[in-house]
Design a protein around this motif. Structure first.
Motif, PDB file in Angstrom:
ATOM      1  N   ASP A  29      -6.158   6.352  10.744  1.00 19.71           N
ATOM      2  CA  ASP A  29      -6.603   4.958  10.722  1.00 19.71           C
ATOM      3  C   ASP A  29      -6.428   4.310   9.357  1.00 19.71           C
ATOM      4  OD1 ASP A  29      -7.293   5.280  13.350  1.00 19.71           O
ATOM      5  OD2 ASP A  29      -9.451   5.470  12.979  1.00 19.71           O
ATOM      6  N   ASP A  30      -6.210   5.108   8.318  1.00 20.36           N
ATOM      7  CA  ASP A  30      -6.071   4.557   6.976  1.00 20.36           C
ATOM      8  C   ASP A  30      -4.705   3.919   6.757  1.00 20.36           C
ATOM      9  OD1 ASP A  30      -7.149   4.065   4.373  1.00 20.36           O
ATOM     10  OD2 ASP A  30      -5.940   5.711   3.573  1.00 20.36           O
ATOM     11  N   LEU A  31      -3.754   4.150   7.674  1.00 24.19           N
ATOM     12  CA  LEU A  31      -2.404   3.623   7.491  1.00 24.19           C
ATOM     13  C   LEU A  31      -2.237   2.265   8.171  1.00 24.19           C
ATOM     14  CD1 LEU A  31      -2.017   6.699   6.707  1.00 24.19           C
ATOM     15  CD2 LEU A  31       0.350   6.366   7.369  1.00 24.19           C
ATOM     16  N   ILE A  32      -1.969   2.252   9.442  1.00 32.56           N
ATOM     17  CA  ILE A  32      -1.718   0.994  10.139  1.00 32.56           C
ATOM     18  C   ILE A  32      -3.043   0.282  10.388  1.00 32.56           C
ATOM     19  CG2 ILE A  32      -0.765  -0.082  12.200  1.00 32.56           C
ATOM     20  CD1 ILE A  32       1.155   2.250  12.441  1.00 32.56           C
ATOM     21  N   THR A  33      -3.154  -0.923   9.855  1.00 35.14           N
ATOM     22  CA  THR A  33      -4.395  -1.700   9.988  1.00 35.14           C
ATOM     23  C   THR A  33      -4.191  -2.994  10.763  1.00 35.14           C
ATOM     24  OG1 THR A  33      -3.979  -2.770   7.850  1.00 35.14           O
ATOM     25  CG2 THR A  33      -5.312  -0.751   7.842  1.00 35.14           C
ATOM     26  N   HIS A  34      -2.930  -3.412  10.972  1.00 33.60           N
ATOM     27  CA  HIS A  34      -2.633  -4.641  11.684  1.00 33.60           C
ATOM     28  C   HIS A  34      -1.412  -4.426  12.584  1.00 33.60           C
ATOM     29  CE1 HIS A  34      -4.942  -6.031   8.200  1.00 33.60           C
ATOM     30  NE2 HIS A  34      -5.244  -7.122   8.900  1.00 33.60           N
ATOM     31  N   ALA A  35      -1.377  -5.130  13.709  1.00 38.62           N
ATOM     32  CA  ALA A  35      -0.256  -5.007  14.635  1.00 38.62           C
ATOM     33  C   ALA A  35       1.049  -5.506  14.027  1.00 38.62           C
ATOM     34  CB  ALA A  35      -0.556  -5.776  15.927  1.00 38.62           C
ATOM     35  N   MET A  71      -3.937   6.032   1.480  1.00 40.90           N
ATOM     36  CA  MET A  71      -3.160   4.888   1.024  1.00 40.90           C
ATOM     37  C   MET A  71      -3.829   4.242  -0.192  1.00 40.90           C
ATOM     38  SD  MET A  71      -0.702   5.130   3.098  1.00 40.90           S
ATOM     39  CE  MET A  71       0.218   3.660   2.599  1.00 40.90           C
ATOM     40  N   ARG A  72      -3.000   3.820  -1.136  1.00 40.04           N
ATOM     41  CA  ARG A  72      -3.469   3.160  -2.345  1.00 40.04           C
ATOM     42  C   ARG A  72      -2.916   1.733  -2.384  1.00 40.04           C
ATOM     43  NH1 ARG A  72      -7.019   7.174  -4.208  1.00 40.04           N
ATOM     44  NH2 ARG A  72      -5.912   9.128  -4.613  1.00 40.04           N
ATOM     45  N   ASP A  73      -3.770   0.770  -2.580  1.00 41.17           N
ATOM     46  CA  ASP A  73      -3.329  -0.603  -2.821  1.00 41.17           C
ATOM     47  C   ASP A  73      -2.792  -0.654  -4.240  1.00 41.17           C
ATOM     48  OD1 ASP A  73      -3.203  -3.358  -3.578  1.00 41.17           O
ATOM     49  OD2 ASP A  73      -4.558  -3.846  -1.924  1.00 41.17           O
ATOM     50  N   ILE A  74      -1.500  -0.907  -4.387  1.00 36.95           N
ATOM     51  CA  ILE A  74      -0.882  -0.780  -5.706  1.00 36.95           C
ATOM     52  C   ILE A  74      -1.441  -1.789  -6.698  1.00 36.95           C
ATOM     53  CG2 ILE A  74       1.068  -2.347  -5.301  1.00 36.95           C
ATOM     54  CD1 ILE A  74       2.806  -0.204  -6.755  1.00 36.95           C
ATOM     55  N   GLU A  75      -2.028  -2.870  -6.219  1.00 32.08           N
ATOM     56  CA  GLU A  75      -2.563  -3.872  -7.130  1.00 32.08           C
ATOM     57  C   GLU A  75      -3.945  -3.509  -7.658  1.00 32.08           C
ATOM     58  OE1 GLU A  75      -2.279  -7.823  -5.586  1.00 32.08           O
ATOM     59  OE2 GLU A  75      -0.364  -7.419  -4.614  1.00 32.08           O
ATOM     60  N   GLY A 135       5.168  10.923  10.311  1.00 28.35           N
ATOM     61  CA  GLY A 135       5.202  10.089  11.501  1.00 28.35           C
ATOM     62  C   GLY A 135       3.922  10.185  12.302  1.00 28.35           C
ATOM     63  N   SER A 136       3.395  11.400  12.427  1.00 27.95           N
ATOM     64  CA  SER A 136       2.151  11.579  13.181  1.00 27.95           C
ATOM     65  C   SER A 136       0.980  10.903  12.480  1.00 27.95           C
ATOM     66  CB  SER A 136       1.867  13.076  13.379  1.00 27.95           C
ATOM     67  OG  SER A 136       1.514  13.703  12.155  1.00 27.95           O
ATOM     68  N   GLN A 137       1.027  10.836  11.140  1.00 28.04           N
ATOM     69  CA  GLN A 137      -0.029  10.157  10.401  1.00 28.04           C
ATOM     70  C   GLN A 137      -0.034   8.654  10.688  1.00 28.04           C
ATOM     71  OE1 GLN A 137      -2.349  11.419   7.396  1.00 28.04           O
ATOM     72  NE2 GLN A 137      -2.346  12.685   9.228  1.00 28.04           N
ATOM     73  N   ARG A 161       0.860  -1.173   0.000  1.00 30.35           N
ATOM     74  CA  ARG A 161       0.000   0.000   0.000  1.00 30.35           C
ATOM     75  C   ARG A 161       0.897   1.223   0.000  1.00 30.35           C
ATOM     76  NH1 ARG A 161      -2.714   0.734   4.628  1.00 30.35           N
ATOM     77  NH2 ARG A 161      -4.738   1.344   3.801  1.00 30.35           N
ATOM     78  N   ILE A 162       0.599   2.172  -0.866  1.00 28.16           N
ATOM     79  CA  ILE A 162       1.465   3.344  -1.026  1.00 28.16           C
ATOM     80  C   ILE A 162       0.620   4.605  -0.896  1.00 28.16           C
ATOM     81  CG2 ILE A 162       3.035   4.573  -2.572  1.00 28.16           C
ATOM     82  CD1 ILE A 162       3.716   1.924  -3.853  1.00 28.16           C
TER      83      ILE A 162
END
Length: 467
Positions: A383-389, A343-347, A376-378, A329-330
């Motif tokens: 919530d659109d960035l980190i989705t899993h631990a 974030m964009r899923d490149i596929e 860094g603050s993003q 994701r970019i």
């Protein structure tokens, strides 16, 4: 230094960028350090400052040419040391220092120059023999280089990019702008289409200006200069192949540029004293690349439309670099327009991602530290960035200059020797640097209230000790 599992790996790349349009090598579809099935996040922090609109890339403080108006030495070089290009250490244009950042004064407005001529800066370098070196890739790394094959941008977005039309070359392939016929002489006209001269510069008729004014020139745009290494004797003594070259040769040359008229194979002298040969891309001429006229003109036109400016070169490079990538994701972030990152899923969203890349332009300051801190603050709050631990996260920052302006990031000396992770060679005595911001977010934890810490997989090679 042990590398701990973290939610953000930060790489700050500060470099003057010039990308060629060469073919991409076959590359892996995912970063080699990715060890789980969750798609990693990569945030591209892109420089959209005014200097990214420059058509120059010289070894000066910001890549521009600086004209020194001091009566004792009016020139682009030699105020500090013979043969070396001038620049104002303070970085500011003013009464003594005039900044030249363009080569084609094609006006302002959508698709054209972001920075018009002002009182002291943003001017276009006059197309005279005195400044032939500005149109040589051996001195101006942003200029057309016949050793490179220039190609259109990758047509991965919503726009298809084809070979440029030499007789109708548009200023910007996305925004349009003025259209220039590269196959015919150009005559600059009024307003922002002119070349600004300052005292000591040579006018179109060969005389030297004693004031500041706009000057009209007629010139052939598809022209470049390359270094000459042959043993050719110069009228004032010395040769083109002598080592080290003699900067005094440039002084002799600009006193009387016609002195080289009788010298076969040399058309101009560069500030360091080396010889330059002119190549005009015209039918019937031969070129060092071995291309035909049509091929060389096409290559020049592709450079002009797709690679001429710093932001055009960056857009070309991004479009080429991500062509073969998948499984990630970019998101993009512009340093002067720090909106929430999408974030964009490149596929599945590659076209949207490429539209994000190609929308870049240059206008504004260079707040690199603010941009990295915002990224860094993003990661921590968006919530659109980190989705899993277990998700791995990266930030790549591209810039052409020093950070300017600057406000306190509030991270202190995060890479100082007192930290658990930071020792030699990373620790230093300075606070709130780019390295400190990177260290602060590397240590994390990010999204600590939402996910458990310590779940990001670390490649075996990075999990042990070592510096």
């Amino acid at each position: 230094m042990p590398i701990r599992p973290s939610s953000l790996r930060v790489l700050a790349i500060t470099a003057a960028l010039s990308f060629a349009g060469g073919a991409s090598a076959e590359i892996a579809q995912t970063p080699l350090t990715i060890a789980n099935a969750v798609k990693p996040n990569v945030v591209m922090i892109l420089d959209d400052s005014g200097s990214m609109d420059f058509e120059t890339l010289f070894p000066t403080n910001d890549g521009a040419l600086w004209w020194n108006t001091d009566a004792s030495h009016r020139n682009f070089f030699g105020a500090e040391e013979p043969g070396r290009l001038n620049y104002n250490n303070a970085g500011n244009a003013g009464a003594t220092w005039k900044k030249y950042a363009y080569l084609f004064p094609n006006g302002t407005g959508t698709g054209n120059r972001s920075l018009p001529d002002s009182r002291h800066d943003h001017f276009a370098v006059p197309p005279t023999l005195d400044y032939a070196f500005a149109r040589s890739p051996d001195y101006n790394r942003q200029f057309y280089n016949p050793r490179i094959d220039y190609r259109p941008w990758n047509s991965r977005g919503s726009t298809t990019f084809a070979d440029a039309t030499p007789s109708a070359a548009v200023s910007d392939p996305v925004r349009g702008g003025s259209v220039i016929d590269l196959t015919e002489d150009l005559t600059s006209s009024d307003g922002n289409w002119t070349f600004r001269l300052h005292p000591g510069m040579r006018r179109a008729d060969g005389t030297v200006s004693n004031g500041t004014h706009d000057e009209t020139f007629t010139y052939y745009p598809a022209t470049y200069y390359l270094l000459v290494s042959e043993l050719i004797t110069l009228p004032w003594g010395g040769t083109c192949s002598q080592e080290p070259p003699d900067p005094q040769a440039y002084e002799e040359f600009i006193e009387d540029t016609s002195a080289l008229d009788a010298v076969d194979g040399v058309d101009a002298i560069a500030p360091d004293g080396r010889c330059l040969r002119r190549y005009e891309i015209k039918s019937g001429n031969t070129f060092p690349s071995g291309r035909s006229y049509a091929e060389e003109m096409q290559n020049f036109a592709n450079w002009f439309v797709y690679h001429r400016k710093r932001h055009q070169a960056l857009r070309a490079g991004l479009g080429s670099a991500f062509d073969q990538f998948g499984n990630m994701r970019i998101g993009t972030l512009r340093i002067n327009n720090r909106d929430d990152i999408v974030m964009r899923d490149i596929e599945t969203e590659r076209s949207d991602l490429y539209d994000d890349f190609y929308a870049l332009r240059g206008s504004g300051g260079t707040p690199n530290r603010e941009a990295l801190n915002f990224a860094g603050s993003q990661f921590d709050s968006n919530d659109d960035l980190i989705t899993h631990a277990c998700q791995q996260n990266y930030a790549l920052q591209f810039t052409d200059g020093f950070s300017n302006p600057w406000t306190d990031a509030g991270v202190g000396n995060a890479d100082g020797a007192g930290g658990a992770l930071w020792g030699s060679p990373y620790a230093d005595a300075y606070a709130n640097t780019i390295a400190d911001i990177a260290a602060h977010y590397y240590e994390g934890p990010l999204r600590g209230d939402d996910f458990d810490a310590g779940k990001v997989p670390v490649p075996p090679i990075c999990s042990g000790g070592g510096a």
